[in-house]
Design a protein around this motif. Structure first.
Motif, PDB file in Angstrom:
ATOM      1  N   MET A 151       0.849  -1.189   0.000  1.00  0.00           N
ATOM      2  CA  MET A 151       0.000   0.000   0.000  1.00  0.00           C
ATOM      3  C   MET A 151       0.893   1.250   0.000  1.00  0.00           C
ATOM      4  O   MET A 151       2.113   1.134   0.151  1.00  0.00           O
ATOM      5  CB  MET A 151      -0.929  -0.047   1.223  1.00  0.00           C
ATOM      6  CG  MET A 151      -1.940  -1.181   1.131  1.00  0.00           C
ATOM      7  SD  MET A 151      -3.084  -1.287   2.547  1.00  0.00           S
ATOM      8  CE  MET A 151      -2.000  -1.937   3.838  1.00  0.00           C
ATOM      9  N   PRO A 152       0.320   2.440  -0.194  1.00  0.00           N
ATOM     10  CA  PRO A 152       1.135   3.650  -0.344  1.00  0.00           C
ATOM     11  C   PRO A 152       2.184   3.863   0.749  1.00  0.00           C
ATOM     12  O   PRO A 152       3.284   4.348   0.465  1.00  0.00           O
ATOM     13  CB  PRO A 152       0.088   4.777  -0.340  1.00  0.00           C
ATOM     14  CG  PRO A 152      -1.126   4.130  -0.928  1.00  0.00           C
ATOM     15  CD  PRO A 152      -1.117   2.731  -0.405  1.00  0.00           C
ATOM     16  N   ARG A 153       1.849   3.493   1.981  1.00  0.00           N
ATOM     17  CA  ARG A 153       2.825   3.632   3.067  1.00  0.00           C
ATOM     18  C   ARG A 153       3.106   2.288   3.729  1.00  0.00           C
ATOM     19  O   ARG A 153       3.528   2.228   4.889  1.00  0.00           O
ATOM     20  CB  ARG A 153       2.330   4.659   4.098  1.00  0.00           C
ATOM     21  CG  ARG A 153       2.086   6.016   3.460  1.00  0.00           C
ATOM     22  CD  ARG A 153       1.762   7.123   4.439  1.00  0.00           C
ATOM     23  NE  ARG A 153       1.329   8.310   3.709  1.00  0.00           N
ATOM     24  CZ  ARG A 153       1.097   9.502   4.243  1.00  0.00           C
ATOM     25  NH1 ARG A 153       1.266   9.678   5.554  1.00  0.00           N
ATOM     26  NH2 ARG A 153       0.699  10.518   3.504  1.00  0.00           N
ATOM     27  N   GLY A 154       2.888   1.234   2.956  1.00  0.00           N
ATOM     28  CA  GLY A 154       3.127  -0.098   3.478  1.00  0.00           C
ATOM     29  C   GLY A 154       2.141  -0.432   4.574  1.00  0.00           C
ATOM     30  O   GLY A 154       0.978  -0.056   4.514  1.00  0.00           O
ATOM     31  N   GLY A 155       2.607  -1.137   5.602  1.00  0.00           N
ATOM     32  CA  GLY A 155       1.749  -1.464   6.731  1.00  0.00           C
ATOM     33  C   GLY A 155       0.932  -2.718   6.522  1.00  0.00           C
ATOM     34  O   GLY A 155       0.987  -3.368   5.476  1.00  0.00           O
ATOM     35  N   ARG A 156       0.146  -3.023   7.541  1.00  0.00           N
ATOM     36  CA  ARG A 156      -0.581  -4.287   7.592  1.00  0.00           C
ATOM     37  C   ARG A 156      -1.901  -4.250   6.817  1.00  0.00           C
ATOM     38  O   ARG A 156      -2.667  -3.303   6.913  1.00  0.00           O
ATOM     39  CB  ARG A 156      -0.875  -4.650   9.062  1.00  0.00           C
ATOM     40  CG  ARG A 156      -1.485  -6.028   9.263  1.00  0.00           C
ATOM     41  CD  ARG A 156      -1.642  -6.326  10.753  1.00  0.00           C
ATOM     42  NE  ARG A 156      -0.354  -6.265  11.426  1.00  0.00           N
ATOM     43  CZ  ARG A 156       0.534  -7.252  11.431  1.00  0.00           C
ATOM     44  NH1 ARG A 156       0.268  -8.372  10.793  1.00  0.00           N
ATOM     45  NH2 ARG A 156       1.669  -7.123  12.067  1.00  0.00           N
ATOM     46  N   PHE A 157      -2.139  -5.310   6.055  1.00  0.00           N
ATOM     47  CA  PHE A 157      -3.425  -5.503   5.393  1.00  0.00           C
ATOM     48  C   PHE A 157      -4.410  -6.072   6.408  1.00  0.00           C
ATOM     49  O   PHE A 157      -4.024  -6.803   7.322  1.00  0.00           O
ATOM     50  CB  PHE A 157      -3.300  -6.491   4.237  1.00  0.00           C
ATOM     51  CG  PHE A 157      -2.469  -6.006   3.083  1.00  0.00           C
ATOM     52  CD1 PHE A 157      -3.062  -5.395   2.001  1.00  0.00           C
ATOM     53  CD2 PHE A 157      -1.096  -6.168   3.083  1.00  0.00           C
ATOM     54  CE1 PHE A 157      -2.315  -4.960   0.925  1.00  0.00           C
ATOM     55  CE2 PHE A 157      -0.317  -5.735   2.017  1.00  0.00           C
ATOM     56  CZ  PHE A 157      -0.930  -5.127   0.940  1.00  0.00           C
ATOM     57  N   SER A 158      -5.683  -5.782   6.232  1.00  0.00           N
ATOM     58  CA  SER A 158      -6.691  -6.383   7.111  1.00  0.00           C
ATOM     59  C   SER A 158      -6.902  -7.848   6.753  1.00  0.00           C
ATOM     60  O   SER A 158      -7.348  -8.642   7.567  1.00  0.00           O
ATOM     61  CB  SER A 158      -8.012  -5.610   7.022  1.00  0.00           C
ATOM     62  OG  SER A 158      -8.496  -5.611   5.690  1.00  0.00           O
ATOM     63  N   SER A 159      -6.564  -8.218   5.511  1.00  0.00           N
ATOM     64  CA  SER A 159      -6.653  -9.610   5.080  1.00  0.00           C
ATOM     65  C   SER A 159      -5.828  -9.775   3.813  1.00  0.00           C
ATOM     66  O   SER A 159      -5.511  -8.815   3.129  1.00  0.00           O
ATOM     67  CB  SER A 159      -8.112 -10.010   4.802  1.00  0.00           C
ATOM     68  OG  SER A 159      -8.636  -9.243   3.728  1.00  0.00           O
ATOM     69  N   GLY A 160      -5.481 -11.030   3.521  1.00  0.00           N
ATOM     70  CA  GLY A 160      -4.801 -11.313   2.263  1.00  0.00           C
ATOM     71  C   GLY A 160      -3.301 -11.505   2.369  1.00  0.00           C
ATOM     72  O   GLY A 160      -2.731 -12.360   1.715  1.00  0.00           O
ATOM     73  N   HIS A 161      -2.638 -10.694   3.177  1.00  0.00           N
ATOM     74  CA  HIS A 161      -1.186 -10.787   3.303  1.00  0.00           C
ATOM     75  C   HIS A 161      -0.762 -10.568   4.749  1.00  0.00           C
ATOM     76  O   HIS A 161      -1.319  -9.710   5.444  1.00  0.00           O
ATOM     77  CB  HIS A 161      -0.476  -9.727   2.454  1.00  0.00           C
ATOM     78  CG  HIS A 161      -0.656  -9.877   0.987  1.00  0.00           C
ATOM     79  ND1 HIS A 161      -0.105 -10.914   0.262  1.00  0.00           N
ATOM     80  CD2 HIS A 161      -1.328  -9.115   0.091  1.00  0.00           C
ATOM     81  CE1 HIS A 161      -0.429 -10.777  -1.019  1.00  0.00           C
ATOM     82  NE2 HIS A 161      -1.174  -9.694  -1.148  1.00  0.00           N
ATOM     83  N   ALA A 162       0.235 -11.325   5.169  1.00  0.00           N
ATOM     84  CA  ALA A 162       0.877 -11.036   6.452  1.00  0.00           C
ATOM     85  C   ALA A 162       2.114 -10.183   6.206  1.00  0.00           C
ATOM     86  O   ALA A 162       2.473  -9.341   7.019  1.00  0.00           O
ATOM     87  CB  ALA A 162       1.266 -12.326   7.163  1.00  0.00           C
ATOM     88  N   SER A 163       2.738 -10.388   5.063  1.00  0.00           N
ATOM     89  CA  SER A 163       3.922  -9.605   4.704  1.00  0.00           C
ATOM     90  C   SER A 163       3.520  -8.435   3.801  1.00  0.00           C
ATOM     91  O   SER A 163       2.462  -7.850   3.993  1.00  0.00           O
ATOM     92  CB  SER A 163       4.960 -10.508   4.040  1.00  0.00           C
ATOM     93  OG  SER A 163       4.415 -11.134   2.895  1.00  0.00           O
TER      94      SER A 163
END
Length: 276
Positions: A100-112
């Motif tokens: 994502m634009p500033r990285g960070g955690r997805f709510s679902s789909g990816h842990a990395s």
């Protein structure tokens, strides 16, 4: 001042523990130079760059999700890989999620995919650019017969093998994740140089795409590297251990429910990146 900072940290932790992720609400990168912060599965991205939605020999899929941002090293890597793929006339490169634009955690789909150093590249190669609708509705092309634990000969071939090799041979690449059956196929081929196979790591789920992970870039002191893969090409006992064992005829064990773990607290620097 300290109290206010601690309150912000606590609020950030609560938001991360909830189903929604605050990073998904941010639509633009932060200012400044690219910098990866934290670990691949608990960090963020400062000064992210966007991969153009279409370029010479590549396209970004499902761009409406806004996951085409990365560290400048990742963006450069993808451009370079696309050039190599074109020179070998392998087809059009299809790029999936980066960050994502500033990285960070997805709510679902990816842990990395949190620091802009991870990217998904599909093993499906097209002969010509896809339309905008096709890029949104595109369906995976499975390279593996999952239940039978064997390669799908109709879809897997020379081009796919060369594509993975091209990516893994780049010195910026730390790891590449593929389904164990795909790793097996790569191991069975004769290569002039097999050193790059060490980077290709078996991992469930990667049967229609491969996941590229770059090393922490030079100068990114807050980026936490992953331990290097074991020595060797990983084509022996390690790979064999992934093969499913025959099902036991004994009564199935009772499933013990475990408490859902809260995600770890992001590095403090990520708070500044999120709210810049």
């Amino acid at each position: 001042m300290v109290k206010q900072f601690l309150i912000c940290i606590f609020a950030l932790f609560i938001s991360f523990a909830s189903a929604a992720s605050p990073w998904e609400k941010v639509e633009t990168p932060s200012e400044g130079q690219s910098e990866s912060i934290g670990t691949y599965n608990n960090g963020c991205l400062a000064g992210g760059e966007n991969l153009p939605l279409a370029g010479d020999g590549f396209q970004v899929m499902r761009s409406h999700r806004g996951r085409y941002y990365g560290h400048k090293e990742m963006i450069a890597f993808l451009h370079g890989l696309s050039t190599d793929v074109q020179q070998l006339k392998l087809g059009q490169l299809l790029v999936g999620d980066i960050a994502m634009p500033r990285g960070g955690r997805f709510s679902s789909g990816h842990a990395s995919h949190q620091t802009g150093l991870d990217a998904d590249i599909w093993l499906k190669l097209t002969n010509s650019p896809l339309s905008e609708k096709e890029l949104i509705d595109i369906q995976p092309l499975p390279m593996v017969h999952i239940k039978d634990y064997k390669i799908n000969q109709e879809n897997w071939g020379e081009k796919q093998a060369l594509l993975v090799q091209l990516a893994a041979a780049d010195e910026r690449v730390a790891r590449i994740f593929v389904h164990p059956v795909i790793k097996e196929q790569l191991c069975q081929r004769e290569w002039t140089n097999r050193d790059w196979l060490r980077k290709v790591r078996p991992w469930w789920g990667h049967y229609y795409h491969f996941h590229v992970r770059l090393h922490c870039p030079d100068g990114d002191t807050s980026c936490k590297p992953q331990k290097a893969p074991p020595a060797g090409d990983g084509c022996g006992a390690e790979l064999a251990s992934w093969k499913p064992k025959p099902k036991s005829k004994t009564a199935p064990k009772k499933v013990v429910k475990t408490r859902k773990r809260l995600p770890p607290t992001p590095p403090p620097q990520c708070l500044a990146v999120l709210h810049q």
